[in-house]
Structure formats: structure tokens, C-alpha cells
Design a protein around this motif. Structure first.
Motif, short mmCIF file in Angstrom:
data_model
loop_
_atom_site.label_atom_id
_atom_site.label_comp_id
_atom_site.label_asym_id
_atom_site.label_seq_id
_atom_site.Cartn_x
_atom_site.Cartn_y
_atom_site.Cartn_z
N PHE A 103 0.80 -1.21 0.00
CA PHE A 103 0.00 0.00 0.00
C PHE A 103 0.84 1.28 0.00
N VAL A 104 2.16 1.16 -0.07
CA VAL A 104 3.00 2.35 -0.26
C VAL A 104 3.70 2.28 -1.61
N ALA A 105 3.05 1.64 -2.58
CA ALA A 105 3.60 1.57 -3.93
C ALA A 105 3.80 2.98 -4.48
N VAL A 106 4.76 3.12 -5.39
CA VAL A 106 5.08 4.42 -5.97
C VAL A 106 4.12 4.71 -7.13
N HIS A 107 3.61 5.93 -7.18
CA HIS A 107 2.75 6.39 -8.26
C HIS A 107 3.53 7.42 -9.08
N TYR A 108 3.58 7.21 -10.40
CA TYR A 108 4.48 7.98 -11.25
C TYR A 108 3.74 9.00 -12.11
N ALA A 109 4.48 10.03 -12.52
CA ALA A 109 4.05 10.97 -13.54
C ALA A 109 5.20 11.14 -14.51
N LEU A 110 4.89 11.23 -15.80
CA LEU A 110 5.90 11.38 -16.85
C LEU A 110 5.83 12.79 -17.42
N LEU A 111 7.00 13.44 -17.55
CA LEU A 111 7.09 14.80 -18.07
C LEU A 111 8.09 14.81 -19.23
N VAL A 112 7.60 14.98 -20.44
CA VAL A 112 8.45 14.93 -21.63
C VAL A 112 8.66 16.34 -22.17
N ASP A 113 9.91 16.68 -22.46
CA ASP A 113 10.24 17.95 -23.09
C ASP A 113 10.24 17.72 -24.59
N GLU A 114 9.22 18.21 -25.27
CA GLU A 114 9.08 17.94 -26.69
C GLU A 114 10.12 18.66 -27.53
N ALA A 115 10.81 19.65 -26.96
CA ALA A 115 11.82 20.39 -27.72
C ALA A 115 13.05 19.53 -28.01
N ASP A 116 13.49 18.75 -27.02
CA ASP A 116 14.71 17.95 -27.21
C ASP A 116 14.52 16.48 -26.88
N ALA A 117 13.27 16.05 -26.64
CA ALA A 117 12.94 14.65 -26.37
C ALA A 117 13.48 14.15 -25.04
N SER A 118 14.02 15.03 -24.20
CA SER A 118 14.40 14.60 -22.86
C SER A 118 13.15 14.42 -22.02
N PHE A 119 13.28 13.75 -20.88
CA PHE A 119 12.11 13.51 -20.05
C PHE A 119 12.51 13.44 -18.59
N ARG A 120 11.49 13.62 -17.74
CA ARG A 120 11.64 13.44 -16.31
C ARG A 120 10.52 12.52 -15.82
N VAL A 121 10.83 11.75 -14.81
CA VAL A 121 9.86 10.87 -14.18
C VAL A 121 9.78 11.25 -12.70
#
Length: 355
Positions: A103-121
Motif C-alpha cells: 500500500f505504499v507503492a510508488v505512483h508515477y508521472a511522466l514529463l516529456v520535453d518535446e523540444a529535445d525529447a528529454s524527459f523526467r519521471v
């Protein structure tokens, strides 16, 4: 999904469909037809075995990418997959998180920078009255801890979404009402420019469908909600409260939806996302498996309707998938035509994936 799933679900669920938005551009149609939206090519290239969960699971989505996970708790692996290019970046799990209990599983969000295809999680988990979180950057290849945030014991979170510069996690309280007594809807927001957390209570009934939006013309953080087929934009007032800035009755404004409601028992409107002045919604039936996906331009009051004509007995909610389309792949004539037409719906290359 119309709301991020409370639990991860398999990428190869048999009832998942990909519904492309209509486009006059043959290149867009070809890209949508050839893309690996069911991640079968990815699974073949990245086989796994010996884990608690023997399947890659869909966890988040943004900027033409899908965040997939494999395994459970301390055995979890992550991957960011581009279904059009069929390329993937494997991401190590965040060691600074706690993996002691289900019940303390990690919940994720994805953030993609469309300018250079880099991303953050961004990975976040709630336990013992506080939110613990970390953020991964593809530029550094490392996770970094984020500040803690206190939260009520009865609050529970589900998968994350992106809204402009914000990442947010809605409450999972409604699905756990028999375990936890609180029925107040709160959502968790991370401002990705300042890395500051906020836990906000919604100004409407906890059963209403809503999403978070980043609208510069309304001061930044806004809410778009649906009540009885009326779409509302909520903004902050000078005292930090919430007021309705704008609202529209879909049935009164668009006769087609009134007919659909009568002929196909369409009842509820689910708010999916807001992007570039357009509100993405799902108009679903209480008696039939099919639904309609709606795209409303707030400025022009133009409504696009995409039918989800499924015969399955069970039809899950939908989520909008925005493909990143590189302008150099278009001919100069096509680029000029798109600029002259100003067709926001086509220029943003909006497509849908539904489950």
C-alpha cells in the motif's frame, strides 16, 4: 485513462483500443497506423521473467511517450517507450523510495520535453501522513529527492498526470471509501519549476469529474470540471479560493450531443485533459458499451466528436495521447498549409488510446 488508473494495468489488455483522431494529413494517418501502441514490439525486445508480476504495465503517458513498469516494489523496473519510433529508455527504480508494503507503492508521472525529447519521471508515495517523492532526469540519468509534504492520514493517491508545468495526483479516496471514511476530494500538485508541493481540496462535490490545467491567461493553476454535462473552468480568486470563471452547457450549445444522449443513453462527461485551449472529454453511455470522445475549443466553440464504436460488454475509460510530430518530416507546402489553416486540432496531432 480518463483519470490515472488506481492500479497499474497490463499494456496488452485485450480490450484496449487505439482510436486515431481524424486528419487530412496522410503522414499522420500512416504514423498512427504503424505505431506500436500495444507495446508488443517493446515487450519482445525487453523480455523479463522471475518477478512477482510477469508483465510490463502502463503507468503514465506524456509527449508521445509511455511509461511502463515491470515487477513489484523493490523489484520494479521502469522504461520510457516511444511507440512511433519504437525506441525505449530503461530507467532504474528510485532507491530512495520505500518499498516495504504494497500500500505504499510508488505512483508515477511522466514529463516529456518535446523540444529535445528529454524527459523526467516523478515518483511519489504516501505513507504515515506524508508524501515522499523523487524525480529522475534523462539528462543526468539519476534520481534526486524532493521535499516531503504532510497529508491527512485518510488521503490516498493514484497515478500521476501532467498539466503544463504541473504534475498532479488525484485522490483515490472514492475507490477506498469502505476502508477510509474521508470523502473529501484532494489532489496533490507539484510545480515543476519551483519543485514545491501543494495539497488542494476541490471546490465541488468529490464525485465530479475534473482535471488540472495550466492556463496562463487565468493565473496558472486551474481546474476544469464537469457537472451534469456542464463544463466549468475554476480559477483562484484574490483570497486564494476558487470561483467559476467560465462554464458551458454542452447539451444546450451542441444539438448533436443532445441527440446522442437521447438515442444512445449518453449520460456522463469525463474530463480527460486540457491543452492549448482545448478540453478533451469522454461522453459515455450508462447502457451501451460505446462512447464518444469530445474535443472542445474554448475560444472558437468548435466541437469535434470521435466515435468509439466498440461492441465489448465492458468499456473502460479513455485517455488522450498526444503524438509528437517533428515539423521537418512535413514538406514545406504542408507546413505552410497547416500554418494558414490554423487548425489547432490537426496541428497538435491529437490521438486517443482507450481501454
Amino acid at each position: 485513462m480518463s483519470e490515472p488508473p488506481p492500479r497499474a494495468f497490463s499494456y496488452e489488455a485485450p480490450d484496449r483500443l487505439f482510436i486515431p483522431a481524424p486528419s487530412r494529413n496522410p503522414h499522420l494517418n500512416a504514423a498512427a497506423a504503424d505505431a506500436d501502441f500495444h507495446c508488443l514490439d517493446f515487450a519482445d525486445m525487453n523480455p523479463r521473467s522471475g518477478s512477482v508480476i510477469d508483465d510490463w504495465l502502463l503507468r503514465a503517458y506524456d509527449g508521445g511517450r509511455l511509461l511502463l513498469s515491470y515487477g513489484f516494489l523493490e523489484y520494479e523496473e521502469l522504461a520510457v517507450y516511444d511507440p512511433i519510433a519504437r525506441t525505449a529508455d530503461l530507467v532504474c527504480r528510485p532507491d530512495i523510495m520505500q518499498f516495504d508494503f504494497e500500500f505504499v507503492a510508488v505512483h508515477y508521472a511522466l514529463l516529456v520535453d518535446e523540444a529535445d525529447a528529454s524527459f523526467r519521471v516523478v515518483g511519489a508515495q504516501f505513507w504515515n501522513g506524508r508524501v515522499r517523492a523523487a524525480i529522475f532526469s534523462s539528462r543526468t540519468g539519476q534520481w534526486a529527492p524532493l521535499p516531503f509534504l504532510r497529508a491527512p492520514e485518510a488521503w490516498r493517491m493514484r497515478g500521476g498526470m501532467r498539466a503544463g508545468r504541473f504534475a498532479y495526483w488525484q485522490s483515490n479516496t472514492r475507490l477506498e471509501r469502505y476502508i477510509y471514511s474521508e470523502e473529501i476530494e484532494r489532489f496533490l500538485v507539484l510545480d515543476t519549476t519551483t519543485m514545491e508541493w501543494t495539497l488542494i481540496q476541490v471546490p465541488f462535490h468529490e464525485k465530479e469529474s475534473y482535471c488540472v490545467a495550466d492556463m496562463a491567461e487565468h493565473g496558472g493553476l486551474c481546474l476544469v470540471a464537469s457537472k451534469d454535462q456542464v463544463v466549468q473552468i475554476w480559477v483562484r480568486d484574490n483570497d486564494g479560493g476558487w470561483v467559476i470563471k467560465k462554464q458551458i452547457s454542452l447539451l444546450k450549445q451542441f444539438g448533436l450531443l443532445k441527440r446522442l444522449r437521447h438515442d444512445e443513453w449518453m449520460k456522463s462527461v469525463r474530463i480527460l485533459a486540457v491543452r492549448d485551449g482545448c478540453v478533451y472529454m469522454e461522453f459515455w453511455s450508462i447502457r451501451k458499451p460505446n462512447s464518444h470522445l469530445l474535443v472542445l475549443n474554448w475560444e472558437t466553440m468548435k466541437l469535434s466528436v470521435i466515435a468509439n464504436d466498440t461492441d465489448d460488454k465492458y468499456r473502460g475509460p479513455a485517455f488522450p495521447f498526444f503524438m509528437t510530430w517533428a515539423p521537418p518530416l512535413l514538406s514545406p507546402a504542408e507546413q505552410q498549409r497547416l500554418r494558414l489553416e490554423g487548425d489547432r486540432f490537426e496541428r497538435n496531432d491529437n490521438t486517443y488510446v482507450s481501454k
